[in-house]
Each structure stands twice: as C-alpha cells, then as structure tokens.
Design a protein around this motif. Structure first.
Motif, PDB file in Angstrom:
ATOM      1  N   LEU A   1     -78.729 -47.938 -35.563  1.00  0.00           N
ATOM      2  CA  LEU A   1     -78.268 -46.629 -35.819  1.00  0.00           C
ATOM      3  C   LEU A   1     -77.865 -46.098 -37.146  1.00  0.00           C
ATOM      4  O   LEU A   1     -77.610 -47.139 -38.087  1.00  0.00           O
ATOM      5  CB  LEU A   1     -76.891 -45.936 -35.027  1.00  0.00           C
ATOM      6  N   CYS A   2     -78.292 -44.951 -37.594  1.00  0.00           N
ATOM      7  CA  CYS A   2     -77.813 -44.627 -38.804  1.00  0.00           C
ATOM      8  C   CYS A   2     -76.475 -43.852 -39.194  1.00  0.00           C
ATOM      9  O   CYS A   2     -75.810 -43.564 -37.854  1.00  0.00           O
ATOM     10  CB  CYS A   2     -79.104 -43.455 -39.435  1.00  0.00           C
ATOM     11  N   VAL A   3     -76.003 -43.842 -40.436  1.00  0.00           N
ATOM     12  CA  VAL A   3     -74.629 -43.118 -40.706  1.00  0.00           C
ATOM     13  C   VAL A   3     -74.710 -41.895 -40.065  1.00  0.00           C
ATOM     14  O   VAL A   3     -73.587 -41.432 -39.376  1.00  0.00           O
ATOM     15  CB  VAL A   3     -74.304 -43.028 -42.124  1.00  0.00           C
ATOM     16  N   CYS A   4     -75.630 -41.027 -40.112  1.00  0.00           N
ATOM     17  CA  CYS A   4     -75.701 -39.740 -39.610  1.00  0.00           C
ATOM     18  C   CYS A   4     -75.434 -39.629 -38.021  1.00  0.00           C
ATOM     19  O   CYS A   4     -74.815 -38.982 -37.549  1.00  0.00           O
ATOM     20  CB  CYS A   4     -77.300 -38.934 -39.648  1.00  0.00           C
ATOM     21  N   ASP A   5     -76.139 -40.557 -37.366  1.00  0.00           N
ATOM     22  CA  ASP A   5     -76.144 -40.580 -35.932  1.00  0.00           C
ATOM     23  C   ASP A   5     -74.553 -41.144 -35.581  1.00  0.00           C
ATOM     24  O   ASP A   5     -74.052 -40.456 -34.671  1.00  0.00           O
ATOM     25  CB  ASP A   5     -76.879 -41.891 -35.248  1.00  0.00           C
ATOM     26  N   LEU A   6     -74.023 -42.058 -36.220  1.00  0.00           N
ATOM     27  CA  LEU A   6     -72.772 -42.617 -36.004  1.00  0.00           C
ATOM     28  C   LEU A   6     -71.697 -41.422 -36.178  1.00  0.00           C
ATOM     29  O   LEU A   6     -70.840 -41.309 -35.620  1.00  0.00           O
ATOM     30  CB  LEU A   6     -72.635 -43.787 -36.795  1.00  0.00           C
TER      31      LEU A   6
ATOM     32  N   ALA B   1     -66.457 -41.059 -44.225  1.00  0.00           N
ATOM     33  CA  ALA B   1     -65.549 -41.948 -43.444  1.00  0.00           C
ATOM     34  C   ALA B   1     -66.154 -43.062 -42.556  1.00  0.00           C
ATOM     35  O   ALA B   1     -65.928 -44.184 -42.475  1.00  0.00           O
ATOM     36  CB  ALA B   1     -64.707 -41.258 -42.448  1.00  0.00           C
ATOM     37  N   VAL B   2     -67.453 -42.858 -42.074  1.00  0.00           N
ATOM     38  CA  VAL B   2     -68.066 -43.703 -41.314  1.00  0.00           C
ATOM     39  C   VAL B   2     -68.827 -44.788 -42.213  1.00  0.00           C
ATOM     40  O   VAL B   2     -68.653 -46.118 -42.083  1.00  0.00           O
ATOM     41  CB  VAL B   2     -69.332 -43.109 -40.497  1.00  0.00           C
ATOM     42  N   SER B   3     -69.261 -44.395 -43.328  1.00  0.00           N
ATOM     43  CA  SER B   3     -69.706 -45.167 -44.573  1.00  0.00           C
ATOM     44  C   SER B   3     -68.797 -46.269 -44.806  1.00  0.00           C
ATOM     45  O   SER B   3     -69.031 -47.358 -45.068  1.00  0.00           O
ATOM     46  CB  SER B   3     -70.171 -44.371 -45.611  1.00  0.00           C
ATOM     47  N   GLN B   4     -67.390 -45.925 -45.174  1.00  0.00           N
ATOM     48  CA  GLN B   4     -66.442 -46.865 -45.494  1.00  0.00           C
ATOM     49  C   GLN B   4     -66.205 -47.938 -44.374  1.00  0.00           C
ATOM     50  O   GLN B   4     -65.757 -48.988 -44.805  1.00  0.00           O
ATOM     51  CB  GLN B   4     -65.171 -46.046 -45.635  1.00  0.00           C
TER      52      GLN B   4
ATOM     53  N   ILE C   1     -72.682 -56.985 -40.040  1.00  0.00           N
ATOM     54  CA  ILE C   1     -73.578 -55.912 -39.626  1.00  0.00           C
ATOM     55  C   ILE C   1     -74.613 -56.351 -40.860  1.00  0.00           C
ATOM     56  O   ILE C   1     -74.116 -56.647 -41.737  1.00  0.00           O
ATOM     57  CB  ILE C   1     -73.074 -54.397 -39.420  1.00  0.00           C
ATOM     58  N   GLN C   2     -75.816 -55.755 -40.591  1.00  0.00           N
ATOM     59  CA  GLN C   2     -76.870 -55.701 -41.538  1.00  0.00           C
ATOM     60  C   GLN C   2     -77.388 -54.193 -41.562  1.00  0.00           C
ATOM     61  O   GLN C   2     -77.236 -53.353 -40.685  1.00  0.00           O
ATOM     62  CB  GLN C   2     -77.851 -56.680 -41.262  1.00  0.00           C
ATOM     63  N   SER C   3     -78.121 -54.105 -42.796  1.00  0.00           N
ATOM     64  CA  SER C   3     -78.856 -52.711 -42.874  1.00  0.00           C
ATOM     65  C   SER C   3     -80.141 -52.896 -43.433  1.00  0.00           C
ATOM     66  O   SER C   3     -80.724 -53.937 -43.668  1.00  0.00           O
ATOM     67  CB  SER C   3     -77.942 -51.949 -44.041  1.00  0.00           C
ATOM     68  N   LYS C   4     -80.949 -51.920 -43.066  1.00  0.00           N
ATOM     69  CA  LYS C   4     -82.531 -51.846 -43.273  1.00  0.00           C
ATOM     70  C   LYS C   4     -82.668 -50.395 -43.723  1.00  0.00           C
ATOM     71  O   LYS C   4     -82.366 -49.471 -42.803  1.00  0.00           O
ATOM     72  CB  LYS C   4     -82.987 -52.283 -41.893  1.00  0.00           C
ATOM     73  N   LYS C   5     -83.240 -50.250 -44.600  1.00  0.00           N
ATOM     74  CA  LYS C   5     -83.801 -49.012 -45.416  1.00  0.00           C
ATOM     75  C   LYS C   5     -85.167 -48.634 -44.946  1.00  0.00           C
ATOM     76  O   LYS C   5     -86.086 -49.647 -44.985  1.00  0.00           O
ATOM     77  CB  LYS C   5     -83.585 -49.017 -46.851  1.00  0.00           C
TER      78      LYS C   5
ATOM     79  N   ILE D   1     -80.717 -45.257 -43.933  1.00  0.00           N
ATOM     80  CA  ILE D   1     -80.563 -46.737 -43.808  1.00  0.00           C
ATOM     81  C   ILE D   1     -79.794 -46.931 -42.297  1.00  0.00           C
ATOM     82  O   ILE D   1     -79.013 -46.126 -41.991  1.00  0.00           O
ATOM     83  CB  ILE D   1     -79.316 -47.094 -44.803  1.00  0.00           C
ATOM     84  N   PHE D   2     -80.488 -47.966 -41.770  1.00  0.00           N
ATOM     85  CA  PHE D   2     -80.124 -48.102 -40.291  1.00  0.00           C
ATOM     86  C   PHE D   2     -79.129 -49.466 -40.159  1.00  0.00           C
ATOM     87  O   PHE D   2     -79.629 -50.418 -40.838  1.00  0.00           O
ATOM     88  CB  PHE D   2     -81.300 -48.559 -39.313  1.00  0.00           C
ATOM     89  N   TYR D   3     -78.361 -49.334 -39.536  1.00  0.00           N
ATOM     90  CA  TYR D   3     -77.228 -50.617 -39.372  1.00  0.00           C
ATOM     91  C   TYR D   3     -77.336 -51.247 -38.099  1.00  0.00           C
ATOM     92  O   TYR D   3     -77.631 -50.691 -37.124  1.00  0.00           O
ATOM     93  CB  TYR D   3     -75.770 -50.045 -39.531  1.00  0.00           C
ATOM     94  N   SER D   4     -77.463 -52.482 -37.920  1.00  0.00           N
ATOM     95  CA  SER D   4     -77.283 -53.352 -36.734  1.00  0.00           C
ATOM     96  C   SER D   4     -76.361 -54.729 -36.893  1.00  0.00           C
ATOM     97  O   SER D   4     -76.142 -54.820 -37.928  1.00  0.00           O
ATOM     98  CB  SER D   4     -78.772 -53.923 -36.309  1.00  0.00           C
TER      99      SER D   4
END
Length: 128
Positions: free
Chosen positions: A59-64, A74-77, A88-92, A97-100
């Motif tokens: 999911l991306c930061v916006c979704d979360l 706040a989510v990004s922090q 977790i890892q990220s993929k741009k 940026i998607f996190y998993s």
C-alpha cells in the motif's frame, strides 16, 4: 530491608539446566530478531500498518492515511520507524512509493495477523 529471593528446591537438575541454557543460546539470534520486530509492532498504529501490509501485500502512504484516518506525515513517520527497523521495504512506481513487509519477517509475525483475522472474521462477515 528488601527480601532476598531464595529458592527452596532440594535438588537442581544440572543436566536439565544446561539443556535449557543450550536451547536459549541456540535461539539467541532468533529471539533477538523477534524481540526487535515485536518492539516495533508494540505500537497500535504500527501494528495496524503491519496488519494492513500483510493483508494487502503493498500500500502507499495515501492509502494508509485514508484507511487509518491519519495525516500522511503521521503515517510516514510510523513507516519510517518500521523501515529503519528493517521490517518493511519500499518500491517507487512513478511518483508513488509502495510499502510492503519484508518476507524474512513475515514468518515470525504472520501468526499475530492470523490471530487478528480469526478474532475478527465473524465481525467482518456481519459488516459486509
């Protein structure tokens, strides 16, 4: 004056105690890794993030942010703490940026999410 802890056992099974010590030593690295993961997952918000990532894959930061009703900063922090903890890892993809979850941690924490899913399954069926 503080009471001293005393043991009232009559016989200490040294072989058994040595066996326990060897088990603990063999599990030392795994226990340390799991302790670090659980320490980071100990926050309700971070546990929610991890649960969502495990359930949805990525999911991306916006979704979360939308799902949790929190601001993107706040989510990004919270994501930063999880990423710094190597959970977790990220993929741009383009500008997003998607996190998993990192696969190596999935085995350790999946039982937590299975517990959450099992406890909420009947409630989710009522809501849907």
């Amino acid at each position: 004056m503080e009471k001293e802890n005393t043991c009232i056992r009559v016989f200490a099974d040294k072989d058994h105690l040595n066996h326990c010590s060897r088990k603990l030593e063999a599990a030392k690295d795994t226990i340390q890794n799991l302790s670090e993961v659980l320490s980071l997952a100990g926050s309700e918000t971070r546990l929610k993030l991890l649960y969502l990532l495990e359930q949805e894959g990525e999911l991306c930061v916006c979704d979360l942010s939308d799902v949790l009703g929190m601001t993107m900063p706040a989510v990004s922090q919270q994501l930063r703490k999880l990423k710094d903890g190597n959970i977790i890892q990220s993929k741009k993809v383009g500008q997003t940026i998607f996190y998993s979850l990192k696969p190596e941690h999935l085995e350790a924490i999946r039982p937590l999410f299975q517990y959450i899913s099992a406890k909420t399954a009947s409630h989710l069926e009522k809501v849907i």
